[in-house]
Write a protein that holds these residues in place. Structure first.
Motif, PDB file in Angstrom:
ATOM      1  N   GLU A 192      13.803  48.809 -45.392  1.00 41.46           N
ATOM      2  CA  GLU A 192      14.216  47.412 -45.571  1.00 41.46           C
ATOM      3  C   GLU A 192      13.214  46.527 -44.846  1.00 41.46           C
ATOM      4  O   GLU A 192      12.676  46.928 -43.819  1.00 41.46           O
ATOM      5  N   GLU A 194      12.600  42.123 -44.003  1.00 45.63           N
ATOM      6  CA  GLU A 194      12.958  40.710 -44.148  1.00 45.63           C
ATOM      7  C   GLU A 194      11.946  39.898 -43.356  1.00 45.63           C
ATOM      8  O   GLU A 194      11.630  40.244 -42.220  1.00 45.63           O
ATOM      9  N   GLN A 247       5.220  31.008 -49.451  1.00 44.15           N
ATOM     10  CA  GLN A 247       5.100  31.698 -50.737  1.00 44.15           C
ATOM     11  C   GLN A 247       4.731  33.170 -50.568  1.00 44.15           C
ATOM     12  O   GLN A 247       4.918  33.973 -51.480  1.00 44.15           O
ATOM     13  N   VAL A 249       6.201  35.196 -48.461  1.00 40.74           N
ATOM     14  CA  VAL A 249       7.377  35.944 -48.006  1.00 40.74           C
ATOM     15  C   VAL A 249       7.821  37.027 -48.985  1.00 40.74           C
ATOM     16  O   VAL A 249       7.988  38.188 -48.588  1.00 40.74           O
ATOM     17  N   PRO A 250       8.020  36.751 -50.276  1.00 37.11           N
ATOM     18  CA  PRO A 250       8.494  37.815 -51.171  1.00 37.11           C
ATOM     19  C   PRO A 250       7.514  38.974 -51.315  1.00 37.11           C
ATOM     20  O   PRO A 250       7.924  40.105 -51.604  1.00 37.11           O
ATOM     21  N   ASN A 251       6.230  38.723 -51.088  1.00 41.25           N
ATOM     22  CA  ASN A 251       5.231  39.778 -51.230  1.00 41.25           C
ATOM     23  C   ASN A 251       5.410  40.900 -50.206  1.00 41.25           C
ATOM     24  O   ASN A 251       4.968  42.026 -50.442  1.00 41.25           O
ATOM     25  N   ARG A 294       7.888  42.569 -49.580  1.00 37.83           N
ATOM     26  CA  ARG A 294       8.695  43.674 -50.132  1.00 37.83           C
ATOM     27  C   ARG A 294       7.802  44.814 -50.618  1.00 37.83           C
ATOM     28  O   ARG A 294       8.268  45.931 -50.797  1.00 37.83           O
ATOM     29  N   ARG A 295       6.528  44.519 -50.844  1.00 34.67           N
ATOM     30  CA  ARG A 295       5.582  45.557 -51.255  1.00 34.67           C
ATOM     31  C   ARG A 295       5.414  46.645 -50.198  1.00 34.67           C
ATOM     32  O   ARG A 295       4.843  47.700 -50.474  1.00 34.67           O
TER      33      ARG A 295
END
Length: 173
Positions: free
Chosen positions: A74, A76, A89, A91-93, A95-96
């Motif tokens: 996990e 965050e 922008q 932040v979501p990357n 998750r890679r």
């Protein structure tokens, strides 16, 4: 031995990095880290009101859960104070990084997935600090004389030794 007395100087920037390791009730390990930059002077940025002296210029936080084999399960990321509109922008990357392992190739793997404009320099540096805390967190749970546990946590190098052997003066051969 403490550092020597410094020469006369003026404070300009303060960076605080805080990292903690935890054992979760579900059996995973968790790391939480934050980075906070404060400047001793008012700072202008391209898109927000000037940041008053002493207020956060950068404020980032990361929480990672990983298993006993050091695989990230996990992640965050929060970017709350930043100098450019585009910073969040990235932040979501992050998750890679799910499935990546804290091991000798961690830094290289992070750059392969989040290098250049895909990531955030400050969060990347925080991740590298967190990798060391991950090893310390797991290492705090093993007995120094338990080779099998050390091998599970640190792995083995090509010579069949945990890779920390020879890594510094304290881990000398």
């Amino acid at each position: 031995m403490p550092l020597s007395e410094p020469r006369a100087r003026s404070a300009i920037n303060s960076r605080t990095i805080h990292c903690q390791g935890f054992r979760r009730e579900d059996g995973l390990w968790e790391l939480e880290a934050s980075l906070l930059d404060r400047r001793a002077y008012e700072t202008s940025t391209p898109f927000r009101a000037p940041v008053p002296a002493g207020q956060p210029f950068h404020a980032m936080a990361v929480r990672i859960a990983f298993d006993s084999q050091r695989f990230i399960r996990e992640i965050e990321v929060a970017i709350d104070a930043h100098p450019f509109r585009e910073c969040p922008q990235a932040v979501p990357n992050f998750r890679r990084l799910l499935g990546v392992r804290f091991d000798a190739g961690f830094r290289k793997e992070v750059f392969a997935r989040l290098g250049g404009e895909e990531g955030c320099t400050h969060v990347l540096n925080l991740l590298f600090d967190m990798a060391a805390v991950a090893v310390q967190t797991l290492g705090s749970q093993l007995r120094w004389d338990d080779r099998a546990m050390a091998e599970r946590i640190y792995g083995l190098d090509a010579q069949g030794k945990p890779p920390v052997v020879g890594a510094c003066k304290g881990y000398g051969r």
